[in-house]
Enzyme design. Structure first.
Site, PDB file in Angstrom:
ATOM      1  N   PHE A 146       0.864  -1.178   0.000  1.00 17.82           N
ATOM      2  CA  PHE A 146       0.000   0.000   0.000  1.00 17.82           C
ATOM      3  C   PHE A 146       0.900   1.227   0.000  1.00 17.82           C
ATOM      4  O   PHE A 146       1.534   1.551   0.997  1.00 17.82           O
ATOM      5  CB  PHE A 146      -0.943   0.049   1.202  1.00 17.82           C
ATOM      6  CG  PHE A 146      -1.886   1.216   1.105  1.00 17.82           C
ATOM      7  CD1 PHE A 146      -3.056   1.113   0.376  1.00 17.82           C
ATOM      8  CD2 PHE A 146      -1.590   2.428   1.706  1.00 17.82           C
ATOM      9  CE1 PHE A 146      -3.917   2.197   0.236  1.00 17.82           C
ATOM     10  CE2 PHE A 146      -2.435   3.515   1.577  1.00 17.82           C
ATOM     11  CZ  PHE A 146      -3.605   3.402   0.847  1.00 17.82           C
ATOM     12  N   ASP A 231       9.595   2.925   1.754  1.00 16.85           N
ATOM     13  CA  ASP A 231       8.388   3.701   2.048  1.00 16.85           C
ATOM     14  C   ASP A 231       8.152   3.629   3.552  1.00 16.85           C
ATOM     15  O   ASP A 231       7.569   2.677   4.060  1.00 16.85           O
ATOM     16  CB  ASP A 231       7.194   3.137   1.279  1.00 16.85           C
ATOM     17  CG  ASP A 231       5.902   3.910   1.542  1.00 16.85           C
ATOM     18  OD1 ASP A 231       5.850   4.686   2.523  1.00 16.85           O
ATOM     19  OD2 ASP A 231       4.940   3.727   0.784  1.00 16.85           O
ATOM     20  N   LYS A 260       2.892  11.467   6.706  1.00 16.86           N
ATOM     21  CA  LYS A 260       2.064  11.299   7.903  1.00 16.86           C
ATOM     22  C   LYS A 260       2.604  12.035   9.122  1.00 16.86           C
ATOM     23  O   LYS A 260       2.365  13.215   9.288  1.00 16.86           O
ATOM     24  CB  LYS A 260       1.835   9.816   8.166  1.00 16.86           C
ATOM     25  CG  LYS A 260       0.990   9.161   7.074  1.00 16.86           C
ATOM     26  CD  LYS A 260       0.448   7.832   7.477  1.00 16.86           C
ATOM     27  CE  LYS A 260      -0.288   7.145   6.328  1.00 16.86           C
ATOM     28  NZ  LYS A 260      -1.502   7.856   5.894  1.00 16.86           N
TER      29      LYS A 260
END
Length: 407
Positions: A146, A231, A260
């Site tokens: 994801f 990531d 984030k």
């Protein structure tokens, strides 16, 4: 407590249902306030936030230092665009580069933008440095990944919900099983410009790769002259007990993809950090973002970097994470099938004979604990790093009660 007739939640949920597209399926909670690891809904009920905005709120809701930095910048200037340089830009980029141990930083806004940036940089590096023929560059990715929801990124997703009906898909990606070094080695060839991986797969259920996998990826990329892109949008910035999850195997990737928590839960901030010979392939006009690296984002991001530089939050995550995993481990066989994760991050597989993950989260919410399900009977726990041991014990008690009532 407000009488049932006076509750504001039902009307607020109805309004949201009426006016918004159904790209999410939220729990029936309407949050109005937050402080630290706790939030309060429109009816005054408090909840322990065990999702933390998918790790965007690593430092909790309204961390005083981050709020102070945002307030101070709001009184000065919030946006210039990258047509000009502002006085917060260099401090943020330097601080983040030093935290990552890299030379250069390219700030963006969302995590998906940062992944797109990394893909573009890897392709250009492949053409200009590695010598891959034009238009032939490939990037190897992992199953159940994801990395975001743009059309390019969903092109290499294996999740039908993220991918189906959004074609035609972008070519140039090769998918291999996560954690399988032999499959990865077989997939990397002369056209491979990068291997793009999550050090821990969050959306897939907090899947931790086999020991030695990340170090093996690093060795393979070195041998094949291929970039290793980590990531760390969810796994990085203290979540796993280290600044970055790759540190658990002593690995340094060629590119960090961050987001984030970098915005402190206040503004969207993302970035790619890499060596000069990698990120330096970009030239003016080839990539950009109007809001990327804006003054407000940089002011908050700089303070986030300062919070991480002390190591306090990494140590809290490691210690409290050990406590959390010990408590979750005690529930295996009591309605929990398996537990995975590192630091203050856990994937908990509920016995599907008892309930789905969604049902578990709904029942936890009724008891004042907010969590999120993923893929069937799995729930994810990722409380803010400011959570206390007492908070965690209380959350574990609520989960145990939910399981006990279902058996």
């Amino acid at each position: 407590m407000t009488s049932v007739d006076m509750l504001r939640t039902p009307a607020a949920l109805a309004d949201a249902e009426r006016w918004t597209a159904h790209n999410y399926h939220p729990l029936p909670v309407v949050i109005a306030d937050g402080d630290g690891a706790w939030v309060t809904d429109v009816d005054g009920r408090r909840y322990l936030d065990c999702l933390a905005g998918y790790s965007a709120l690593n430092f909790g809701h309204r961390h005083p230092r981050l709020i102070e930095a945002a307030h101070a910048q709001l009184d000065r200037i919030t946006l210039t665009s990258r047509a000009f340089v502002h006085d917060q830009f260099a401090d943020f980029c330097r601080g983040l580069a030093e935290l990552c141990g890299t030379d250069l930083v390219l700030p963006m806004n969302t995590g998906a933008e940062a992944v797109e940036t990394a893909i573009k940089v890897a392709r250009k590096w492949g053409y200009r440095v590695k010598g891959v023929p034009d238009g032939r560059a490939t990037i190897v990715v992992a199953e159940n990944n994801f990395h975001g929801r743009t059309t390019t990124i969903v092109s290499f997703s294996t999740d039908p919900d993220a991918r189906d009906d959004f074609g035609p898909y972008t070519p140039g990606f090769v998918t291999v099983p996560y954690g399988d070094l032999d499959a990865l080695a077989a997939a990397v060839d002369d056209t491979t410009v990068a291997v793009l991986l999550e050090p821990i797969q969050g959306e897939a259920g907090v899947l931790v790769p086999p020991a030695g996998y990340l170090a093996g990826v690093r060795r393979l990329c070195d041998e094949r002259n291929t970039l290793f892109i980590a990531d760390e949008i969810q796994s990085g910035l203290g979540r796993t007990g280290r600044t970055f999850a790759v540190e658990h195997e002593g690995v340094v990737p060629d590119m960090y993809v961050l987001g984030k928590a970098l915005g402190g839960g206040i503004v969207p901030v993302s970035a790619v950090a890499a060596r000069r010979e990698v990120l330096g392939v970009l030239k003016p006009g080839e990539h950009g973002s109007t809001f990327g690296g804006n003054p407000l984002a940089c002011a908050v991001g700089t303070e986030v970097v300062k919070l991480l530089a002390t190591g306090e939050f990494q140590r809290r995550s490691a210690a409290l994470g050990a406590h959390l995993h010990a408590g979750l481990g005690a529930l295996v066989g009591q309605g929990v099938v398996a537990v995975r994760g590192r630091g203050l991050w856990a994937g908990v597989d509920i016995d599907p004979a008892l309930m789905t993950g969604r049902q578990a989260c709904e029942r936890l919410a009724e008891r004042g604990v907010l969590a999120k399900d993923t893929h069937g009977s799995t729930i994810r726990l990722a409380p803010p790093l400011v959570v206390t041991e007492g908070d965690l014990d209380w959350a574990l008690e609520q989960l145990a009660a939910v399981l006990r009532e279902a058996r």
